[in-house]
Design a protein around this motif. Structure first.
Motif, short mmCIF file in Angstrom:
data_model
loop_
_atom_site.label_atom_id
_atom_site.label_comp_id
_atom_site.label_asym_id
_atom_site.label_seq_id
_atom_site.Cartn_x
_atom_site.Cartn_y
_atom_site.Cartn_z
N ALA A 11 0.84 -1.21 0.00
CA ALA A 11 0.00 0.00 0.00
C ALA A 11 0.87 1.26 0.00
O ALA A 11 0.48 2.29 0.54
N GLU A 12 2.04 1.18 -0.61
CA GLU A 12 2.95 2.32 -0.62
C GLU A 12 2.41 3.45 -1.50
O GLU A 12 1.73 3.21 -2.50
N LYS A 13 2.74 4.67 -1.13
CA LYS A 13 2.41 5.86 -1.89
C LYS A 13 3.69 6.50 -2.40
O LYS A 13 4.74 6.38 -1.78
N PRO A 14 3.61 7.22 -3.53
CA PRO A 14 4.81 7.87 -4.06
C PRO A 14 5.13 9.15 -3.30
O PRO A 14 4.23 9.87 -2.83
N SER A 34 6.18 4.67 -11.42
CA SER A 34 6.31 3.54 -12.35
C SER A 34 5.99 4.03 -13.74
O SER A 34 5.45 5.13 -13.94
N GLY A 35 6.30 3.19 -14.73
CA GLY A 35 5.92 3.48 -16.10
C GLY A 35 6.38 4.85 -16.57
O GLY A 35 7.55 5.22 -16.45
N ALA A 36 5.43 5.63 -17.08
CA ALA A 36 5.75 6.93 -17.66
C ALA A 36 6.32 7.90 -16.65
O ALA A 36 7.05 8.84 -17.02
N ALA A 37 6.02 7.73 -15.37
CA ALA A 37 6.57 8.62 -14.35
C ALA A 37 8.08 8.53 -14.28
O ALA A 37 8.74 9.47 -13.80
N GLU A 41 10.49 12.62 -19.57
CA GLU A 41 9.44 13.63 -19.47
C GLU A 41 8.74 13.58 -18.12
O GLU A 41 8.44 14.62 -17.51
N GLY A 42 8.49 12.36 -17.65
CA GLY A 42 7.82 12.22 -16.36
C GLY A 42 8.65 12.76 -15.22
O GLY A 42 8.14 13.44 -14.31
N PHE A 67 10.43 2.48 -6.30
CA PHE A 67 9.72 2.58 -7.57
C PHE A 67 8.98 1.27 -7.77
O PHE A 67 9.22 0.29 -7.07
N ALA A 68 8.09 1.25 -8.73
CA ALA A 68 7.26 0.07 -8.96
C ALA A 68 7.34 -0.33 -10.43
O ALA A 68 7.91 0.37 -11.26
N GLY A 69 6.74 -1.47 -10.74
CA GLY A 69 6.64 -1.91 -12.13
C GLY A 69 7.81 -2.72 -12.63
O GLY A 69 7.93 -2.94 -13.85
#
Length: 281
Positions: A11-14, A34-37, A41-42, A67-69
């Motif tokens: 349940a982590e938040k960025p 994660s991903g585009a973040a 650009e992110g 980070f995730a993903g």
């Protein structure tokens, strides 16, 4: 920037660190790191934020994987000549590549589990490259364009399973909690030279590892290019770049982890981790 994820497991938040070292919540800006973040650009959008405009998180919440993903947790073996020497191995002519189980991932203060019956659990402090964009067959010249940043990693290893139980190294590398990452993701603009970073590890207050990334056999650019020839890397993927000397397996007499110990390790500019070792039935 120093980016992180905080909160209970699953349940982590960025978040990000502000100039005073306080956590600022990013969950109103992005769903997750994660991903585009993690793209160029992110990350530029996050860098443009005023941290003071974000909610400040009080106290000392648990930090998770920053980070995730992650799809691929890639590790490089014997990437420091002096580490190869201490283990009695030959210096490799090409990078030794293996994959570590994603279930090994854990946060920078989570307990590290010594597997049941293990007598040869060991440590390996490492620089982790965090990929920020899809990376396939890139040149060394282009390699750093695909990096989101760097983090502290530890390729915790059970040497008996790794070396004596048949098959690939993966058996001794993929136990739960054998892949701590963090405390944060440091974006590459804050790491002008990833080949000039001091690395250390202390076990119960005694210095065991004291090295520098300049003594890598294969550098960051080479590793990204090399790995990307074999499979595509994605945002959030990790390349853990090998460890300097000072592992328990290479000491005389050998020294391994047991429940009830404290590991503290880190890399200059990238932060530190601290873990208890615990046993399970």
């Amino acid at each position: 920037m120093k980016l992180l994820r905080y909160g209970p497991p699953g349940a982590e938040k960025p978040g990000m660190l502000d100039a005073e070292g306080a956590i600022r919540d990013l969950s109103g800006i992005i769903d997750d790191l994660s991903g585009a973040a993690l793209s160029r650009e992110g990350l530029a959008r996050l860098a443009a934020l005023d941290p003071a405009s974000l909610p400040r998180i009080e106290g000392q919440p648990r930090l998770g994987i920053p980070f995730a993903g992650t799809r691929n947790f890639v590790c490089i073996g014997l990437n420091y000549a002096d580490h190869a020497a201490e283990t009695g191995a030959q210096v490799p002519k090409e990078p030794i590549v293996f994959l570590k189980s994603l279930s090994a991932l854990c946060g920078p203060t989570d307990d590290i589990i010594v597997p049941p019956g293990s007598r040869h659990t060991d440590w390996e402090t490492e620089l982790a490259i965090v990929i920020g964009s899809v990376t396939t067959r890139v040149s060394e010249a282009q390699a750093l364009d695909h990096v989101a940043g760097y983090a502290v990693a530890n390729d915790v290893s059970e040497r008996d399973w790794q070396n004596n139980r048949g098959g690939a190294w993966d058996k001794g590398k993929g136990f739960d909690t054998f892949g701590p990452l963090g405390p944060w993701l440091v974006t590459k603009d804050e790491v002008p030279d990833p080949q000039a970073l001091d690395i250390f590890l202390d076990l119960d207050g005694q210095r065991m590892q004291d090295g520098n990334t300049r003594t890598m056999i294969f550098g960051v650019r080479t590793l990204i290019s090399y790995v990307s020839q074999f499979f595509t890397l994605h945002p959030g993927d990790v390349i853990s770049t090998g460890t300097p000397p000072g592992v328990g397996f290479g000491r005389k007499p050998q020294l391994f982890l047991r429940p009830g110990q404290t590991l503290r390790f880190g890399i200059a500019g990238l932060g530190e981790q601290q873990h208890r070792t615990i046993g399970v039935d």
